[in-house]
Design an enzyme around this catalytic site. Structure first.
Site, mmCIF file in Angstrom:
data_model
loop_
_atom_site.group_PDB
_atom_site.id
_atom_site.type_symbol
_atom_site.label_atom_id
_atom_site.label_comp_id
_atom_site.label_asym_id
_atom_site.label_seq_id
_atom_site.Cartn_x
_atom_site.Cartn_y
_atom_site.Cartn_z
ATOM 1 N N GLU A 1 -14.510 3.112 -0.437
ATOM 2 C CA GLU A 1 -14.824 2.076 0.569
ATOM 3 C C GLU A 1 -15.191 2.732 1.917
ATOM 4 O O GLU A 1 -16.171 2.339 2.564
ATOM 5 C CB GLU A 1 -13.605 1.169 0.718
ATOM 6 N N ASN B 1 0.843 -1.204 0.000
ATOM 7 C CA ASN B 1 0.000 0.000 0.000
ATOM 8 C C ASN B 1 0.875 1.250 0.000
ATOM 9 O O ASN B 1 0.887 2.010 0.960
ATOM 10 C CB ASN B 1 -0.883 0.011 1.255
ATOM 11 N N LYS C 1 -6.025 2.549 -6.519
ATOM 12 C CA LYS C 1 -6.274 1.748 -5.306
ATOM 13 C C LYS C 1 -6.622 2.665 -4.133
ATOM 14 O O LYS C 1 -7.505 2.371 -3.321
ATOM 15 C CB LYS C 1 -5.026 0.898 -4.994
ATOM 16 N N GLY D 1 -7.380 -7.717 0.794
ATOM 17 C CA GLY D 1 -6.843 -8.197 2.064
ATOM 18 C C GLY D 1 -6.152 -9.539 1.923
ATOM 19 O O GLY D 1 -5.805 -9.965 0.814
ATOM 20 N N HIS E 1 -10.112 3.909 -4.541
ATOM 21 C CA HIS E 1 -10.965 2.764 -4.209
ATOM 22 C C HIS E 1 -11.183 2.701 -2.692
ATOM 23 O O HIS E 1 -12.301 2.518 -2.217
ATOM 24 C CB HIS E 1 -10.305 1.484 -4.745
ATOM 25 N N ASN E 2 -10.117 2.883 -1.933
ATOM 26 C CA ASN E 2 -10.245 2.835 -0.478
ATOM 27 C C ASN E 2 -11.076 4.008 0.045
ATOM 28 O O ASN E 2 -11.831 3.847 1.006
ATOM 29 C CB ASN E 2 -8.863 2.850 0.179
ATOM 30 N N SER F 1 -6.088 -5.162 -3.894
ATOM 31 C CA SER F 1 -7.202 -5.019 -2.969
ATOM 32 C C SER F 1 -7.836 -6.364 -2.663
ATOM 33 O O SER F 1 -7.938 -7.216 -3.534
ATOM 34 C CB SER F 1 -8.265 -4.100 -3.581
ATOM 35 N N ARG G 1 -13.698 38.377 -1.995
ATOM 36 C CA ARG G 1 -12.261 38.234 -2.273
ATOM 37 C C ARG G 1 -11.734 39.454 -3.009
ATOM 38 O O ARG G 1 -10.611 39.905 -2.796
ATOM 39 C CB ARG G 1 -12.012 36.968 -3.101
HETATM 40 P P1 NBP Z 1 3.889 -5.708 6.872
HETATM 41 O O1 NBP Z 1 3.410 -4.409 6.346
HETATM 42 O O2 NBP Z 1 3.542 -6.083 8.254
HETATM 43 O O3 NBP Z 1 5.483 -5.769 6.706
HETATM 44 C C1 NBP Z 1 6.213 -6.851 7.202
HETATM 45 C C2 NBP Z 1 7.231 -7.280 6.182
HETATM 46 O O4 NBP Z 1 8.126 -6.197 5.866
HETATM 47 C C3 NBP Z 1 8.094 -8.411 6.718
HETATM 48 O O5 NBP Z 1 8.364 -9.300 5.666
HETATM 49 C C4 NBP Z 1 9.346 -7.671 7.181
HETATM 50 O O6 NBP Z 1 10.486 -8.477 7.231
HETATM 51 C C5 NBP Z 1 9.473 -6.675 6.069
HETATM 52 N N1 NBP Z 1 10.390 -5.565 6.342
HETATM 53 C C6 NBP Z 1 10.292 -4.541 7.213
HETATM 54 BR BR1 NBP Z 1 8.963 -4.317 8.429
HETATM 55 N N2 NBP Z 1 11.314 -3.688 7.136
HETATM 56 C C7 NBP Z 1 12.104 -4.189 6.196
HETATM 57 C C8 NBP Z 1 13.331 -3.744 5.651
HETATM 58 N N3 NBP Z 1 13.915 -2.627 6.053
HETATM 59 N N4 NBP Z 1 13.906 -4.517 4.705
HETATM 60 C C9 NBP Z 1 13.323 -5.653 4.285
HETATM 61 N N5 NBP Z 1 12.132 -6.109 4.732
HETATM 62 C C10 NBP Z 1 11.532 -5.371 5.684
HETATM 63 O O7 NBP Z 1 3.444 -6.897 5.889
HETATM 64 P P2 NBP Z 1 1.980 -7.190 5.306
HETATM 65 O O8 NBP Z 1 0.931 -6.977 6.326
HETATM 66 O O9 NBP Z 1 2.084 -8.497 4.618
HETATM 67 O O10 NBP Z 1 1.790 -6.051 4.209
HETATM 68 C C11 NBP Z 1 2.644 -5.920 3.096
HETATM 69 C C12 NBP Z 1 2.157 -4.750 2.253
HETATM 70 O O11 NBP Z 1 0.820 -5.017 1.831
HETATM 71 C C13 NBP Z 1 2.085 -3.414 3.025
HETATM 72 O O12 NBP Z 1 2.366 -2.367 2.148
HETATM 73 C C14 NBP Z 1 0.663 -3.340 3.479
HETATM 74 O O13 NBP Z 1 0.206 -2.023 3.679
HETATM 75 C C15 NBP Z 1 -0.036 -3.982 2.312
HETATM 76 N N6 NBP Z 1 -1.307 -4.588 2.751
HETATM 77 C C16 NBP Z 1 -2.302 -4.598 1.915
HETATM 78 C C17 NBP Z 1 -3.492 -5.141 2.277
HETATM 79 C C18 NBP Z 1 -4.567 -5.152 1.300
HETATM 80 O O14 NBP Z 1 -5.697 -5.461 1.604
HETATM 81 N N7 NBP Z 1 -4.270 -4.802 0.077
HETATM 82 C C19 NBP Z 1 -3.709 -5.717 3.514
HETATM 83 C C20 NBP Z 1 -2.672 -5.717 4.347
HETATM 84 C C21 NBP Z 1 -1.464 -5.156 3.946
HETATM 85 P P3 NBP Z 1 10.843 -9.249 8.612
HETATM 86 O O15 NBP Z 1 9.966 -10.459 8.646
HETATM 87 O O16 NBP Z 1 12.278 -9.597 8.460
HETATM 88 O O17 NBP Z 1 10.595 -8.305 9.744
#
Ligand code: NBP
Length: 478
Positions: A189, A102, A182, A130, A185-186, A128, A444
């Site tokens: 939402e 995101n 995206k 989750g 879209h949110n 999108s 103005r």
């Molecule tokens: P997170 O957003 O919780 O990020 C965790 C990941 O980032 C882990 O793999 C972690 O590695 C890695 N990481 C971090 Br923190 N800092 C790092 C760095 N400096 N170098 C390398 N890796 C690093 O993961 P997520 O919840 O799976 O979300 C991933 C993306 O998807 C985000 O952008 C999130 O906003 C988006 N998202 C989207 C939805 C959706 O519905 N579309 C839902 C949820 C999330 P580690 O394991 O070594 O700490």
């Protein structure tokens, strides 16, 4: 065999997307900064397809076919830049770096320009749906160059949600367009959820309809133009009884709505673009107000309501349904209008019918209405605003009397309906022949000599307010 795609970042989203690629027959090289997540993924799901385990980005890249496709699924913000920096020296011209997180579209624009200097493609992809969507088929909104889509698009289309066998994935436009779409879209939402909340509050507080009964009403609404995922899950939540207390679950949940920030981004971007997304903005503000628990607590005893008693119209529930439908239409109209403003600002060619088609499955705002929206923009039709498309002008006109009745009732009873009201104000503002903006232009000009245009003559004018009050032709200072 080299992998067709590499995924780095194996928290919940990355792991599920990697599994989705593998389940669809692709060989996927997987990597995570800390190797524990990689091993956990392979241990639990390694048998679902062909994975290549890697422990470093060097190893990940070395295991990819060319042009290499590396998908970054790490935390948005600094971590994405950190991974990109490490990847650049490992890649070759023509390789494709994909950010499926995101990310803010401005970051995506910046990264795309930076990677282009290394002859690398950078594709910001809005995903999108989750966790579940990532695994079973999300709605996918890819930006980046058209060229990169040739090498990447078919894979994304394969893992995407399907609507009548059509993939909910198509190339959006260049650089940050995918993440921008995206984000909007949110925003839609947020508004969609808030208008459903307002409908619930009205039926509960004005008409005393209990959650269990409302659950049935929402189920019935699934047979109407409101049919959508959000109405469906609202029926489920409202029908759910808390096991601990025996009360409706909705009554024991704290009434402060959380937010992760994409709704706020939509509103900030809309302000920058001058795009009037008032319903979407009110939905973000409503979550903010709900979270000000201390102020709300004090206000209950300090601020007077002076509510009146109101005789509810006979078909109050149907009135609420129509008000909800009309307000929802306005949210979509505002979001799509914002996309039009962004397209003009950033030089994107956004096809609104295709964008509506992507949202029909896999994502939270999936709704029958999207089919109708597609039709409004199909065959080269370009209504300047969704509400100006004949089918929608007609549909909303039918709802207007009920919409006004419902909002009047809410105002009399002191029930806040910020998105219902803002949406009706937008509708009325759009259709009104003269707006008080004329007076604002006069003000103005008086305090800041900002000048004004006249309805009867070309040019820009200024009244000499502090002098003899005659009008002179002026050079605009807007
Ligand atoms: P997170 O957003 O919780 O990020 C965790 C990941 O980032 C882990 O793999 C972690 O590695 C890695 N990481 C971090 Br923190 N800092 C790092 C760095 N400096 N170098 C390398 N890796 C690093 O993961 P997520 O919840 O799976 O979300 C991933 C993306 O998807 C985000 O952008 C999130 O906003 C988006 N998202 C989207 C939805 C959706 O519905 N579309 C839902 C949820 C999330 P580690 O394991 O070594 O700490």
């Amino acid at each position: 065999m080299p992998a067709q795609i590499g995924v780095t970042g194996l928290a919940v989203m990355g792991a599920n997307l990697a599994r989705n690629f593998a389940r669809n027959g692709y060989t996927v090289a997987v990597h995570n900064r800390s190797v524990g997540k990689t091993d956990a993924l392979l241990e639990a799901h390694g048998s679902e397809g062909d994975f290549i385990r890697t422990e470093s980005l060097e190893e990940l890249v070395a295991n990819l076919e060319t042009p290499r496709r590396v998908m970054i699924m790490v935390k948005a913000g600094g971590p994405v830049d950190a991974v990109i920096e490490q990847l650049i020296p490992l890649l070759e011209p023509g390789d494709i770096v994909i950010d499926g997180g995101n990310s803010h579209y401005e970051d995506t624009r910046r990264r795309e320009a930076e990677l282009a200097q290394h002859d690398l493609h950078f594709v910001g992809v809005g995903v999108s749906g989750g966790e579940e969507g990532a695994l079973l088929g999300p709605s996918i909104m890819p930006g980046g160059s058209a060229e990169s889509y040739k090498a990447l698009g078919p894979m994304l289309e394969k893992i995407s949600a399907k609507y009548n066998d059509e993939p909910c994935c198509t190339w959006i436009s260049t650089d940050g367009a995918g993440h921008f779409v995206k984000m909007v879209h949110n925003g839609i939402e947020y508004a969609d959820m808030q208008v459903i909340g307002e409908a619930y509050d009205l039926m509960r507080s004005a008409a005393g309809i209990e959650p269990a009964e409302q659950s049935k009403i929402f189920e019935e609404w699934m047979g109407t133009s409101l049919s959508s995922f959000l109405i469906e899950i609202s029926a489920e939540v409202l029908g759910h009884v808390d096991a601990a207390t025996g009360k409706p679950l909705v009554d024991v949940i704290v009434d402060s709505a959380g937010q992760k920030g994409t709704g706020r981004w939509t509103v900030v971007s809309a302000l920058q673009l001058g795009s009037p997304v008032s319903g979407i903005a009110e939905s973000v503000f409503a979550r903010g107000l709900s979270s000000q628990r201390s102020q709300r607590e004090q206000a209950q005893s300090v601020l007077a309501g002076h509510e009146s008693t109101v005789e509810l119209p006979e078909n109050f529930v149907e009135d609420v349904r129509q008000a909800l439908f009309a307000s929802k239409l306005v949210s979509y109209a505002q979001g799509l209008d914002m996309l039009g403003s962004a397209a003009a600002e950033y030089g994107w060619e956004l096809k609104l019918d295709e964008i509506a088609s992507l949202w029909r499955a896999g994502c939270i705002i999936r709704a029958d209405l999207l089919d109708e929206i597609m039709k409004a923009y199909a065959d080269g039709n370009k209504p300047e605003n969704l509400l100006l498309a004949p089918a929608f002008a007609e549909a909303i006109a039918e709802a207007v009397p009920a919409w006004r009745r419902v909002i009047s009732t809410a105002v009399q009873l002191g029930i806040p309906v910020p998105v219902f009201s803002a949406s009706l104000a937008y509708y009325d503002g759009l259709r009104r022949k003269r707006l008080p903006a004329a007076l604002i232009q006069g003000q103005r000009d008086l305090f800041g000599a900002h000048t004004y245009e006249r309805i009867d003559r070309e040019g820009t004018f200024h009244t000499q307010w502090s002098g003899d009050k005659t009008e002179i032709a002026a050079v605009s200072t807007h």
